[in-house]
Design a protein around this motif. Structure first.
Motif, PDB file in Angstrom:
ATOM      1  N   ALA A   5      11.692  38.364 -15.681  1.00  0.00           N
ATOM      2  CA  ALA A   5      11.935  38.544 -14.362  1.00  0.00           C
ATOM      3  C   ALA A   5      11.598  37.551 -13.615  1.00  0.00           C
ATOM      4  N   SER A   6      12.012  37.878 -12.340  1.00  0.00           N
ATOM      5  CA  SER A   6      11.873  36.519 -11.211  1.00  0.00           C
ATOM      6  C   SER A   6      10.192  36.318 -10.919  1.00  0.00           C
ATOM      7  N   ARG A   7       9.675  37.811 -11.165  1.00  0.00           N
ATOM      8  CA  ARG A   7       8.272  37.623 -10.519  1.00  0.00           C
ATOM      9  C   ARG A   7       7.443  36.806 -11.588  1.00  0.00           C
ATOM     10  N   PHE A   8       8.031  36.658 -12.580  1.00  0.00           N
ATOM     11  CA  PHE A   8       7.283  36.056 -13.745  1.00  0.00           C
ATOM     12  C   PHE A   8       7.644  34.333 -13.701  1.00  0.00           C
ATOM     13  N   LEU A   9       9.042  34.384 -13.370  1.00  0.00           N
ATOM     14  CA  LEU A   9       9.206  32.768 -12.978  1.00  0.00           C
ATOM     15  C   LEU A   9       8.753  32.029 -11.835  1.00  0.00           C
TER      16      LEU A   9
END
Length: 453
Positions: A228-232
């Protein structure tokens, strides 16, 4: 006498045919006798030559036989000497082995443990991100383990220290954040040189994207599916921010949890698993949501106007209460019973406007879970058909089919629960407005009754 001559001539001809290659037919007896003598002489010479040649060959064979017997005796003696030497070597080797075992003592167990540790460490280093920055470590340890297992030669001090150094290096690098350049295989298969950041032995990132270690090699590749974008965002922060502390989505298993995380379907894929039934449920939910939004706005505005009308004695026709109150102004002379009927008629005329489309919201809240159940049953049928064709050898096949079948049930509940709550809320608001209308109508009737008395 004539028969004897004939016999002699035939015999002579036969003898001459064996001696002369081109015999000539004799013309008289003297010539025949002369040729016969010549044939006997030639045959005797040939026989003598054959006899001499045979004797010579017999002597040669006797000589060869004597040489073969002598060679056999020599080889038998050599075999006895070699066998004696072999037995002596076996005894000597056994004595040396016992002496080696006694002198090694506990070192034999030590080198056995060293071989096992080298093999285990080699397997671990193959799956370590540190090996990308320091390649070739696992191959060296694997060669050492094979060497110690296939020969009786002891490991040297340098080889023992190489195992210790590899373990110490792995522990030291596991607590570091390191930046270096290496070749990265992109998702499209292209290989490019990039600056990567290694976070201990846990993760590697490049250009804000997570990397994975290619099994059995010291190379890395971009994950085809990113988390997910929060990890990216945290992966990008590791490379861009210069502060000492940054937030980062760390995988303590070295990529196992991350691999499972990216394999999990996202919201769009989950919805797509529901198929046609799932999209029908979502469409009904969207329609119900739009109706509920329209009813919420309408009832809110209507309730505000009704409350405003309660504070004003002049009836207005922009709200249900005002239109009900106008009934008494239209019929000022009618009796109480007639006025009551007229007021009930006005209230009944306002009720459909107040409760409009609420029943449809209720129907959606009931139909949505039923459609979800329909999709689940259909999906289970497909799953059992797949099991019939392919068997139960792969649990993932059955689990994946059941998971997809249950998606429609989830979608049905996701639509039904909000629709039920919205219907209850809107129905309460509409009933409150109708209750105000009935209350005011009863007040008007009571007031008319008092004036009539």
């Amino acid at each position: 006498m004539k028969g004897l001559q004939t016999l002699l001539i035939a015999f002579a001809v036969a003898m001459m045919s064996t001696v002369s290659a081109a015999p000539q037919e004799p013309v008289d007896l003297d010539e025949l006798l002369r040729q016969l003598q010549q044939g006997q002489f030639a045959q005797s010479e040939e026989n003598k030559e054959r006899e001499a040649r045979f004797r010579a060959e017999a002597d040669e064979q006797q000589r060869i036989l004597r040489e073969a017997i002598a060679e056999r005796d020599r080889l038998e003696q050599l075999s006895e000497r070699l066998e004696t030497r072999f037995e002596q070597n076996e005894v000597e080797l056994g004595n040396l082995t016992d002496a080696l075992t006694q002198r090694m003592g506990s070192l034999r167990e030590l080198f056995g443990v060293l071989q096992q540790v080298a093999g285990d460490t080699s397997g671990k280093l193959q799956n370590s991100y540190v090996s990308v920055e320091f390649p070739g470590r696992s191959e060296n340890l694997s060669e050492l383990a094979q060497k110690m297992g296939s020969s009786s030669k002891l490991a040297s001090i340098e080889e023992i220290e190489s195992v210790w150094f590899a373990l110490q290096q792995e522990m030291t690098e596991s607590g570091k954040v390191s930046e270096f350049n290496t070749e990265v295989t992109l998702a499209n298969g292209e290989k490019v040189e990039k600056e990567v950041v290694r976070i201990g032995t846990f993760n590697m990132v490049a250009d804000g994207r997570y990397l994975e270690l290619v099994p059995g090699t010291d190379t890395v590749a971009e994950l085809i599916r990113q988390p997910a974008s929060r990890f990216l965002n945290t992966a990008e922060a590791v490379q861009t921010e210069s502060s000492d502390l940054v937030q980062f989505g760390l995988d303590p298993t070295g990529g196992s949890i991350l691999g499972l995380l990216v394999q999990a379907p996202d919201l769009g894929e989950r919805v797509d698993q529901g198929g046609t039934v799932g999209y029908v449920i979502l469409a009904l939910g969207l329609i119900g949501l739009l109706i509920a939004l329209e009813r919420f706005v309408t009832l809110t505005l209507m309730g505000g106007k009704v409350r405003k009308q309660l504070k004003d004695t002049t009836a207005r026709d922009d709200n249900p209460l005002g239109r009900v109150m106008q009934v008494q102004d239209k019929y000022p002379q009618v009796d109480t019973e007639t006025l009551e009927l007229k007021l009930s008629e006005a209230i009944l005329r306002e009720v459909p406007k107040i409760t409009r489309n609420l029943t449809f919201i209720k129907i959606i809240s009931v139909v949505a879970p039923l459609l979800g159940l329909l999709g689940t049953v259909t999906g289970m049928i497909n799953t059992f058909q797949a099991i019939t064709l392919f068997g139960t050898g792969d649990p993932k096949l059955m689990a994946g089919g059941i998971s997809q079948a249950l998606v429609t049930t989830v979608l049905g509940l996701v639509v039904a629960i909000p629709m039920t709550l919205l219907f209850a809320t809107l129905n309460t608001r509409s009933k409150n407005i109708v209750h105000v209308l009935q209350e005011q109508a009863s007040g008007i009737i009571a007031e008319r009754s008092e004036r009539g008395h």
